[in-house]
Motif scaffolding. Structure first.
Motif, PDB file in Angstrom:
ATOM      1  N   ASN A   6       0.651  -1.354   0.012  1.00 43.85           N
ATOM      2  CA  ASN A   6      -0.039   0.030  -0.054  1.00 43.85           C
ATOM      3  C   ASN A   6       0.892   1.287   0.023  1.00 43.85           C
ATOM      4  O   ASN A   6       1.130   1.911   1.233  1.00 43.85           O
ATOM      5  N   LEU A  35      -6.628  -6.731   1.011  1.00 43.56           N
ATOM      6  CA  LEU A  35      -7.928  -6.217   0.403  1.00 43.56           C
ATOM      7  C   LEU A  35      -9.108  -6.835   1.020  1.00 43.56           C
ATOM      8  O   LEU A  35     -10.122  -5.984   0.541  1.00 43.56           O
ATOM      9  N   LEU A  40     -13.590  -2.693   7.666  1.00 40.16           N
ATOM     10  CA  LEU A  40     -14.076  -1.625   7.226  1.00 40.16           C
ATOM     11  C   LEU A  40     -14.731  -0.584   8.326  1.00 40.16           C
ATOM     12  O   LEU A  40     -14.623   0.689   8.093  1.00 40.16           O
ATOM     13  N   LEU A  45     -13.716   0.945   1.559  1.00 39.40           N
ATOM     14  CA  LEU A  45     -12.352   0.612   1.037  1.00 39.40           C
ATOM     15  C   LEU A  45     -12.260   1.059  -0.229  1.00 39.40           C
ATOM     16  O   LEU A  45     -12.925   0.799  -1.387  1.00 39.40           O
ATOM     17  N   LYS A  47      -9.795   2.171  -3.595  1.00 38.60           N
ATOM     18  CA  LYS A  47      -8.459   2.432  -4.356  1.00 38.60           C
ATOM     19  C   LYS A  47      -8.476   3.775  -4.956  1.00 38.60           C
ATOM     20  O   LYS A  47      -9.140   3.936  -5.921  1.00 38.60           O
ATOM     21  N   TYR A 110      -4.453   2.549  -1.205  1.00 33.33           N
ATOM     22  CA  TYR A 110      -5.812   2.077  -0.746  1.00 33.33           C
ATOM     23  C   TYR A 110      -6.094   2.751   0.778  1.00 33.33           C
ATOM     24  O   TYR A 110      -5.231   2.878   1.488  1.00 33.33           O
ATOM     25  N   GLU A 111      -7.253   3.151   0.971  1.00 34.18           N
ATOM     26  CA  GLU A 111      -7.762   3.780   2.082  1.00 34.18           C
ATOM     27  C   GLU A 111      -9.278   3.355   2.589  1.00 34.18           C
ATOM     28  O   GLU A 111     -10.075   3.419   1.728  1.00 34.18           O
ATOM     29  N   ILE A 112      -9.118   3.149   3.607  1.00 40.80           N
ATOM     30  CA  ILE A 112     -10.682   2.998   4.320  1.00 40.80           C
ATOM     31  C   ILE A 112     -11.156   4.571   4.836  1.00 40.80           C
ATOM     32  O   ILE A 112     -10.461   5.172   5.417  1.00 40.80           O
TER      33      ILE A 112
END
Lengths: 344, 344
Positions: A6, A35, A40, A45, A47, A110-112
């Motif tokens: 990531n 992933l 969460l 999630l 991209k 990638y980020e929540i």
């Protein structure tokens, strides 16, 4: 599926002048993410597909104590800015997997995210996602919202637009032409001057080879000034302003990367010329103007009525290069980092 | 009746710093006038009773080529400003002998004027004529009109007023208090500070002994700034402005008598704090606000609801002394020259 890297683009050191890639900012691949299984916690999630590089980012690269309208970046943490992402998984009813979302994201692959803080893009216009962080995103809103709020544009008025080949300036130019104004605009290279001519600027010029004050003396006085530059340009605009002129103060990039301050010598003319000078931060104008921006202006972009240029850099690791390009005026077109491919 | 002397106060030389009586300006008694027989050519013969001395007069003492909102004074010609006169004879239906008239007069004892350009003062309030060139005249209008137009005053806001003991500043202070604002105000002596306290200023201070920036840091942030001073004070106001603050730019006297320009170093905060900075010239606001000023505000002065101080100098030959007093801040109260007695 096994965890994947990531990649993140981190703030590393407070710059004293221009921000140097690899020093002010660094790319980091030490973190991984699974992933399929990452929790969460009610979010989504995302991209990251594209993220914007804008002049104002320099202002967040400051000491933690220095107050401003936004928060300083934290050393060791990713930069942040407006971007478009693809939802991979969602715990929220606001978004679903496969949605494309616009929001204020970390510079990381990638980020929540809190799904209530992103906007789902339908993109009926079929624009490239990069456009949604440019002419159809925050910079386009900057131009549109402040022009509507402050220009008091009247047919036959004259406007001077700085950085007229940039996404904000070029959008202002086209709004001004649509309102029937004579447009004077400056940029820092001859190809940018050609572009400005192509979008309808009446008096395009290269400020590096022609003095702003001389152009304004000949082609002014100006009724509206769109300022992205500050300093000497601000002074020239005051000098050649018409009585009651409106100044729209969007930025003063000439001062961002230097500790020297240009001395504006004619501030008294603010009084005698009865100028109205408006500073603004676009986020505060969004509630008022975003609805018409998305319902009407983005459609005009989709129909090809609004010209724009992009300066795309592929790979999050190139963010620092993009930032330096924008601060030094080397980019020609809206700078966007293409972070990931548009697939899950 | 035999001709009488018609004393005049003339512009003699363009000053480089402070205007010096007897050098920048001179009193002249070489002309005479026969009050009974001088032809009026449709106008009116006016005996000047009082004439105002205001900071802006310094701006008219400039080179003929230098453009501004007003005309430069002509060397060898009388100065001009707002005054009150007594009509001795009239060829016009607009005024009659015995009327008191307010207008823009030459600094001379007797003048034949275009009667359509003066305002007949009924003075139901019984104010001294000097008040009609001060709190009930152009300076009062300056305060009233611009406050109404630009302050967007909200109860609980904080305003900083410079030259708060002067007629403009003190009127602003009282308008602000009536609107429910917290008022910070500066002046240049301790007796002026006492006067500011007496008219309701919450935080009065002497800018010669206390730093403006320190007061604003402690008592701000400010939502409205009334600027008569410019320079360092303008910079401090930017530094301690609240988001969205309104700046009312009435004058910048700190720069009038020096060729050195104070370097304002924080103009970028116009953008980040979203300031709205309005220059104005009161004459342009008069059509909009004069009716309510005369119908309502002058009545409040007459009922003693608006405090003001006067600095009266008797004799037209003292005009230069008054001008220097005002430029150097030595006057305490509105400077008015008493030119003649109120009798034919």
């Amino acid at each position: 599926m096994a965890p994947v890297k990531n990649g993140r683009y981190l703030f590393n050191e407070i710059p004293s002048g221009y921000p140097i890639p690899g020093q002010t900012t660094v790319y980091d691949e030490s973190e991984t993410i699974d992933l399929d299984t990452v929790p969460l916690n009610g979010g989504a999630l995302v991209k990251l597909l594209v993220v914007s590089i804008d002049p104002y980012l320099r202002g967040r690269m400051r000491r933690a104590e220095a107050k401003s309208y936004n928060e300083p970046f934290k050393i060791g943490e990713p930069l942040m800015n407006w971007g478009v992402g693809l939802v991979l998984r969602s715990d929220s009813s606001s978004v679903k997997a496969g949605d494309h979302v616009y929001g204020y994201f970390k510079f990381q692959q990638y980020e929540i995210v809190d799904a209530t803080r992103v906007l789902v893009l339908e993109n009926k216009e079929g624009l490239p996602w990069s456009a949604y962080v440019g002419v159809a995103g925050m910079p386009g809103q900057t131009a549109y919202h402040a022009w509507k709020e402050f220009a008091e544009a009247k047919k036959g008025d004259t406007v001077f637009v700085t950085t007229g080949a940039g996404v904000v300036g070029a959008t202002v130019v086209q709004l001004a032409k649509a309102d029937g104004l004579k447009v004077i605009a400056s940029a820092g290279s001859d190809d940018k001057v050609e572009f400005m001519k192509s979008i309808g600027v009446d008096v395009p010029f290269n400020y590096k080879t022609t003095k702003t004050a001389e152009v304004l003396e000949k082609e002014g006085p100006i009724n509206v000034y769109w300022d992205n530059v500050g300093g000497e340009s601000f002074e020239a605009a005051i000098e050649y302003a018409a009585k009651g002129a409106r100044f729209i103060e969007c930025g003063m990039i000439s001062g961002y990367n230097t500790s020297e301050v240009y001395q504006v010598k004619n501030l008294m003319k603010i009084v005698t010329k009865q100028l109205h000078i408006h500073g603004f931060i676009v986020t505060d104008l969004m509630p008022k103007y975003n609805p018409e921006f998305y319902s009407s202006f983005v459609g005009r972009i989709g129909r090809g009525e609004i010209a724009y240029k992009e300066h795309l850099l592929v790979g999050l690791e190139r963010a620092g290069e993009g930032i330096l390009d924008v601060q030094s005026g080397r980019n020609f077109g809206k700078c966007v980092i293409v972070v990931g491919e548009d697939k899950a």
